[in-house]
Design a protein around this motif. Structure first.
Motif, PDB file in Angstrom:
ATOM      1  N   GLY A  20      -4.202  40.065  29.763  1.00 27.96           N
ATOM      2  CA  GLY A  20      -3.677  41.263  29.123  1.00 27.96           C
ATOM      3  C   GLY A  20      -4.602  41.783  28.038  1.00 27.96           C
ATOM      4  O   GLY A  20      -4.817  42.996  27.910  1.00 27.96           O
ATOM      5  N   LEU A  21      -5.174  40.875  27.286  1.00 29.10           N
ATOM      6  CA  LEU A  21      -6.120  41.258  26.240  1.00 29.10           C
ATOM      7  C   LEU A  21      -7.349  41.920  26.854  1.00 29.10           C
ATOM      8  O   LEU A  21      -7.827  42.944  26.365  1.00 29.10           O
ATOM      9  CB  LEU A  21      -6.523  40.027  25.426  1.00 29.10           C
ATOM     10  N   LEU A  22      -7.851  41.363  27.938  1.00 30.02           N
ATOM     11  CA  LEU A  22      -9.006  41.954  28.621  1.00 30.02           C
ATOM     12  C   LEU A  22      -8.674  43.346  29.154  1.00 30.02           C
ATOM     13  O   LEU A  22      -9.524  44.245  29.123  1.00 30.02           O
ATOM     14  CB  LEU A  22      -9.485  41.051  29.757  1.00 30.02           C
ATOM     15  N   ASP A  23      -7.447  43.524  29.637  1.00 28.43           N
ATOM     16  CA  ASP A  23      -7.029  44.845  30.112  1.00 28.43           C
ATOM     17  C   ASP A  23      -7.045  45.875  28.980  1.00 28.43           C
ATOM     18  O   ASP A  23      -7.307  47.053  29.216  1.00 28.43           O
ATOM     19  CB  ASP A  23      -5.625  44.795  30.717  1.00 28.43           C
ATOM     20  N   ASP A  24      -6.763  45.433  27.765  1.00 29.53           N
ATOM     21  CA  ASP A  24      -6.708  46.326  26.614  1.00 29.53           C
ATOM     22  C   ASP A  24      -8.075  46.563  25.967  1.00 29.53           C
ATOM     23  O   ASP A  24      -8.221  47.484  25.169  1.00 29.53           O
ATOM     24  CB  ASP A  24      -5.771  45.773  25.537  1.00 29.53           C
ATOM     25  N   LEU A  38     -14.453  35.861  27.098  1.00 30.58           N
ATOM     26  CA  LEU A  38     -13.052  35.664  27.498  1.00 30.58           C
ATOM     27  C   LEU A  38     -12.900  35.746  29.017  1.00 30.58           C
ATOM     28  O   LEU A  38     -12.181  34.949  29.622  1.00 30.58           O
ATOM     29  CB  LEU A  38     -12.151  36.699  26.831  1.00 30.58           C
ATOM     30  N   GLU A  39     -13.591  36.692  29.619  1.00 26.47           N
ATOM     31  CA  GLU A  39     -13.555  36.852  31.070  1.00 26.47           C
ATOM     32  C   GLU A  39     -14.092  35.596  31.768  1.00 26.47           C
ATOM     33  O   GLU A  39     -13.497  35.108  32.729  1.00 26.47           O
ATOM     34  CB  GLU A  39     -14.383  38.079  31.452  1.00 26.47           C
ATOM     35  N   MET A  40     -15.196  35.045  31.260  1.00 25.17           N
ATOM     36  CA  MET A  40     -15.792  33.837  31.826  1.00 25.17           C
ATOM     37  C   MET A  40     -14.848  32.634  31.659  1.00 25.17           C
ATOM     38  O   MET A  40     -14.658  31.847  32.589  1.00 25.17           O
ATOM     39  CB  MET A  40     -17.130  33.546  31.158  1.00 25.17           C
ATOM     40  N   LEU A  41     -14.241  32.499  30.477  1.00 25.61           N
ATOM     41  CA  LEU A  41     -13.322  31.385  30.234  1.00 25.61           C
ATOM     42  C   LEU A  41     -12.083  31.481  31.109  1.00 25.61           C
ATOM     43  O   LEU A  41     -11.593  30.464  31.618  1.00 25.61           O
ATOM     44  CB  LEU A  41     -12.937  31.327  28.757  1.00 25.61           C
ATOM     45  N   LEU A  42     -11.568  32.688  31.295  1.00 24.15           N
ATOM     46  CA  LEU A  42     -10.411  32.883  32.169  1.00 24.15           C
ATOM     47  C   LEU A  42     -10.756  32.488  33.595  1.00 24.15           C
ATOM     48  O   LEU A  42      -9.991  31.778  34.258  1.00 24.15           O
ATOM     49  CB  LEU A  42      -9.944  34.332  32.110  1.00 24.15           C
TER      50      LEU A  42
END
Length: 64
Positions: A20-24, A38-42
Protein backbone atom coordinates in the motif's frame (compact mmCIF):
# COMPACT_ATOMS: atom_id res chain seq x y z
CA UNK A 1 -0.36 -21.53 28.18
CA UNK A 2 2.11 -19.69 25.95
CA UNK A 3 0.71 -18.46 22.64
CA UNK A 4 2.68 -18.83 19.42
CA UNK A 5 3.20 -15.67 17.38
CA UNK A 6 0.87 -15.47 14.40
CA UNK A 7 3.55 -15.29 11.72
CA UNK A 8 1.07 -15.68 8.87
CA UNK A 9 -0.88 -12.65 10.08
CA UNK A 10 2.33 -10.68 10.63
CA UNK A 11 3.50 -11.53 7.09
CA UNK A 12 0.20 -10.48 5.51
CA UNK A 13 0.02 -7.28 7.57
CA UNK A 14 3.56 -6.23 6.75
CA UNK A 15 3.37 -7.11 3.06
CA UNK A 16 -0.02 -5.43 2.60
CA UNK A 17 1.26 -2.34 4.39
CA UNK A 18 4.42 -2.10 2.30
CA UNK A 19 2.47 -2.76 -0.88
CA UNK A 20 0.00 0.00 0.00
CA UNK A 21 2.83 2.37 0.79
CA UNK A 22 4.45 1.64 -2.57
CA UNK A 23 1.13 2.33 -4.28
CA UNK A 24 1.07 5.76 -2.61
CA UNK A 25 4.71 6.61 -3.42
CA UNK A 26 6.23 7.82 -6.64
CA UNK A 27 9.13 5.63 -7.81
CA UNK A 28 11.23 8.69 -8.62
CA UNK A 29 12.42 11.90 -7.01
CA UNK A 30 13.77 12.15 -3.48
CA UNK A 31 12.17 8.85 -2.38
CA UNK A 32 13.43 6.81 -5.35
CA UNK A 33 16.00 4.79 -3.38
CA UNK A 34 13.51 4.13 -0.55
CA UNK A 35 10.84 3.05 -3.02
CA UNK A 36 13.13 0.60 -4.77
CA UNK A 37 14.49 -0.76 -1.47
CA UNK A 38 10.95 -1.39 -0.15
CA UNK A 39 10.00 -2.97 -3.48
CA UNK A 40 13.05 -5.28 -3.33
CA UNK A 41 12.35 -6.26 0.30
CA UNK A 42 8.70 -6.99 -0.48
CA UNK A 43 9.72 -9.21 -3.41
CA UNK A 44 12.30 -10.96 -1.24
CA UNK A 45 9.69 -11.66 1.47
CA UNK A 46 7.25 -13.00 -1.13
CA UNK A 47 9.95 -15.24 -2.63
CA UNK A 48 10.81 -16.68 0.78
CA UNK A 49 7.13 -17.28 1.53
CA UNK A 50 6.60 -19.07 -1.79
CA UNK A 51 9.78 -21.14 -1.44
CA UNK A 52 8.96 -22.26 2.10
CA UNK A 53 5.16 -22.33 2.15
CA UNK A 54 5.06 -26.11 1.82
CA UNK A 55 7.86 -26.59 4.37
CA UNK A 56 6.73 -24.31 7.18
CA UNK A 57 3.37 -25.35 8.54
CA UNK A 58 1.71 -22.33 10.05
CA UNK A 59 -1.53 -22.92 11.91
CA UNK A 60 -4.60 -21.78 10.03
CA UNK A 61 -6.76 -19.20 11.75
CA UNK A 62 -10.13 -20.71 12.57
CA UNK A 63 -13.22 -18.74 11.61
CA UNK A 64 -15.33 -17.84 14.58
Amino acid sequence: MERMPDYRRMYYTLCAGVSGLLDDMRPDGENESIYHRLEMLLQEAEDIYIETADIIQLPEKKNQ
